[in-house]
Design a protein around this motif. Structure first.
Motif, PDB file in Angstrom:
ATOM      1  N   THR A 142      -4.414   2.637  -8.600  1.00  0.00           N
ATOM      2  CA  THR A 142      -5.351   1.551  -8.814  1.00  0.00           C
ATOM      3  C   THR A 142      -4.920   0.765 -10.040  1.00  0.00           C
ATOM      4  OG1 THR A 142      -7.700   0.999  -9.114  1.00  0.00           O
ATOM      5  CG2 THR A 142      -6.913   2.963 -10.228  1.00  0.00           C
ATOM      6  N   ASN A 143      -5.177  -0.536 -10.025  1.00  0.00           N
ATOM      7  CA  ASN A 143      -4.847  -1.407 -11.143  1.00  0.00           C
ATOM      8  C   ASN A 143      -6.139  -2.013 -11.652  1.00  0.00           C
ATOM      9  OD1 ASN A 143      -1.656  -1.700 -10.818  1.00  0.00           O
ATOM     10  ND2 ASN A 143      -2.596  -1.777  -8.788  1.00  0.00           N
ATOM     11  N   ASP A 198      -3.378   6.707 -11.054  1.00  0.00           N
ATOM     12  CA  ASP A 198      -3.844   7.420  -9.876  1.00  0.00           C
ATOM     13  C   ASP A 198      -5.378   7.432  -9.930  1.00  0.00           C
ATOM     14  OD1 ASP A 198      -4.548   9.259  -7.910  1.00  0.00           O
ATOM     15  OD2 ASP A 198      -3.037  10.729  -8.491  1.00  0.00           O
ATOM     16  N   GLN A 199      -6.002   6.983  -8.869  1.00  0.00           N
ATOM     17  CA  GLN A 199      -7.462   6.904  -8.838  1.00  0.00           C
ATOM     18  C   GLN A 199      -8.094   8.259  -9.149  1.00  0.00           C
ATOM     19  OE1 GLN A 199      -9.276   4.232  -8.584  1.00  0.00           O
ATOM     20  NE2 GLN A 199     -11.293   5.150  -8.376  1.00  0.00           N
ATOM     21  N   ARG A 200      -7.435   9.328  -8.767  1.00  0.00           N
ATOM     22  CA  ARG A 200      -7.975  10.661  -9.038  1.00  0.00           C
ATOM     23  C   ARG A 200      -8.059  10.921 -10.537  1.00  0.00           C
ATOM     24  NH1 ARG A 200      -3.894  14.184  -5.547  1.00  0.00           N
ATOM     25  NH2 ARG A 200      -2.513  13.021  -6.962  1.00  0.00           N
ATOM     26  N   GLY A 239      -1.669   2.585  -2.410  1.00  0.00           N
ATOM     27  CA  GLY A 239      -1.947   1.479  -3.316  1.00  0.00           C
ATOM     28  C   GLY A 239      -0.674   0.809  -3.804  1.00  0.00           C
ATOM     29  N   LYS A 240      -0.763   0.164  -4.964  1.00  0.00           N
ATOM     30  CA  LYS A 240       0.389  -0.508  -5.561  1.00  0.00           C
ATOM     31  C   LYS A 240       0.301  -0.375  -7.069  1.00  0.00           C
ATOM     32  CE  LYS A 240      -2.087  -4.912  -5.082  1.00  0.00           C
ATOM     33  NZ  LYS A 240      -3.045  -4.500  -4.040  1.00  0.00           N
ATOM     34  N   SER A 290       0.817  -1.221   0.000  1.00  0.00           N
ATOM     35  CA  SER A 290       0.000   0.000   0.000  1.00  0.00           C
ATOM     36  C   SER A 290       0.848   1.267   0.000  1.00  0.00           C
ATOM     37  CB  SER A 290      -0.931   0.015   1.222  1.00  0.00           C
ATOM     38  OG  SER A 290      -0.184  -0.035   2.423  1.00  0.00           O
ATOM     39  N   ASP A 291       2.104   1.149  -0.441  1.00  0.00           N
ATOM     40  CA  ASP A 291       2.987   2.312  -0.441  1.00  0.00           C
ATOM     41  C   ASP A 291       3.259   2.849  -1.833  1.00  0.00           C
ATOM     42  OD1 ASP A 291       4.570   0.322  -1.449  1.00  0.00           O
ATOM     43  OD2 ASP A 291       6.177   0.491   0.042  1.00  0.00           O
ATOM     44  N   GLY A 292       2.489   2.377  -2.821  1.00  0.00           N
ATOM     45  CA  GLY A 292       2.649   2.855  -4.190  1.00  0.00           C
ATOM     46  C   GLY A 292       3.764   2.185  -4.962  1.00  0.00           C
ATOM     47  N   SER A 293       4.417   1.182  -4.393  1.00  0.00           N
ATOM     48  CA  SER A 293       5.552   0.556  -5.061  1.00  0.00           C
ATOM     49  C   SER A 293       5.087  -0.430  -6.135  1.00  0.00           C
ATOM     50  CB  SER A 293       6.446  -0.158  -4.039  1.00  0.00           C
ATOM     51  OG  SER A 293       5.723  -1.137  -3.327  1.00  0.00           O
TER      52      SER A 293
END
Length: 283
Positions: free
Chosen positions: A181-182, A216-218, A247-248, A112-115
């Motif tokens: 988000t994926n 990016d969900q945004r 997220g990831k 959940s750290d964007g990695s």
């Protein structure tokens, strides 16, 4: 060849129709077989409670079950017990070991750290339900030969319009920081299943099924708002979107290295098709 779709809901039916279009015989296992299209023969069975009967000449088994309840017990019944029962049926009924494609989820990666995440990333689930998903994966890979786990990201497509509906209703908000988000369109998910089941060489044991662009969900929300001529939602004021972390970002390089290509390589092409009404949701 004979293909069995265990858990023949929207995704399973779409995959089954694609197998049938290639000339294969398709049997769908689900509780309510009256909902199956004519291209897919049906066997009424609760896979969480009963061992199904498989044709002796079964060449491919696709396991694409979905839970009635999003609880630990619901996931145990749907995923672990279904895998156990299908494995028993394969051992009892099949003359030769079929190729098995099991639909799992990228939720097994507790990141959940964007990695970035790929198939070499250790699966360390962060929730009870994701832990059960991983348990089912392990059970399958240890008990069924020729099995492959396809970890899908968030599926969207025909009839899967929750994000669009929230934007249209004016109840969506934007997080204050990036959260990746994926996604994968339902049709690409079904196509990936068929591709892995029919490719000439033996597939690997695990693949990640996501499109080409973690987003990016945004950005996704802003794209949808502009696409349906709605105002871009405001930033969240109460922090409701702030607890999910960053997220990831999932890589699909292993899947694409097999020759698979996406009809909808990003959410832009995929959601544009959804908004045009392309495709059918299978109940």
């Amino acid at each position: 060849m004979t293909v069995v779709i265990a858990g023949c809901g929207d995704l399973g039916i779409e995959a089954g129709l694609r197998f049938a279009a290639l000339g294969h015989s398709v049997l769908g296992l689900r509780r309510s077989i009256e909902k199956l299209p004519p291209e897919i023969a049906g066997q009424s069975v609760d896979l969480s409670a009963h061992v199904p009967t498989l044709p002796a000449d079964t060449s491919v088994v696709v396991i694409a079950v979905s839970p009635d309840e999003r609880t630990r017990d619901g996931y145990l019944a749907t995923y672990v017990e279904s895998v156990r029962n299908i494995a028993a049926a394969i051992e009892r009924d099949c003359a030769a070991a079929p190729r098995v494609i099991y639909v799992s989820s990228t939720a097994v990666y507790g990141v959940s750290d964007g990695s970035w995440v790929d198939e070499s990333t250790l699966a360390t689930p962060a929730t009870e339900t994701a832990t059960v998903l991983r348990e089912a994966e392990v059970l399958l890979l240890e008990s069924v030969a020729n099995s492959t786990v396809l970890r899908l990201a968030g599926i969207y497509g025909p009839g899967r319009t929750r994000q669009i509906d929230r934007v249209r209703a004016g109840v969506e908000t934007l997080a204050s920081a990036p959260s990746f988000t994926n996604l994968i369109h339902r049709d690409d998910a079904a196509a990936a299943i068929v591709h892995l089941a029919t490719m000439a060489s033996s597939p690997a044991s695990i693949y990640i099924g996501v499109d080409d662009e973690p987003a990016d969900q945004r950005e996704v929300i802003e794209f949808l708002a502009r696409s349906i001529d709605r105002p871009v939602p405001p930033p969240s004021e109460d922090g409701a979107n702030e607890g999910r972390g960053r997220g990831k970002r999932c890589r699909n390089a292993l899947l694409t290295s097999t020759g698979f290509s996406f009809t909808y390589p990003s959410y832009r092409e995929g959601y544009a098709a959804v908004l045009r009404g392309v495709g059918t949701f299978h109940r």
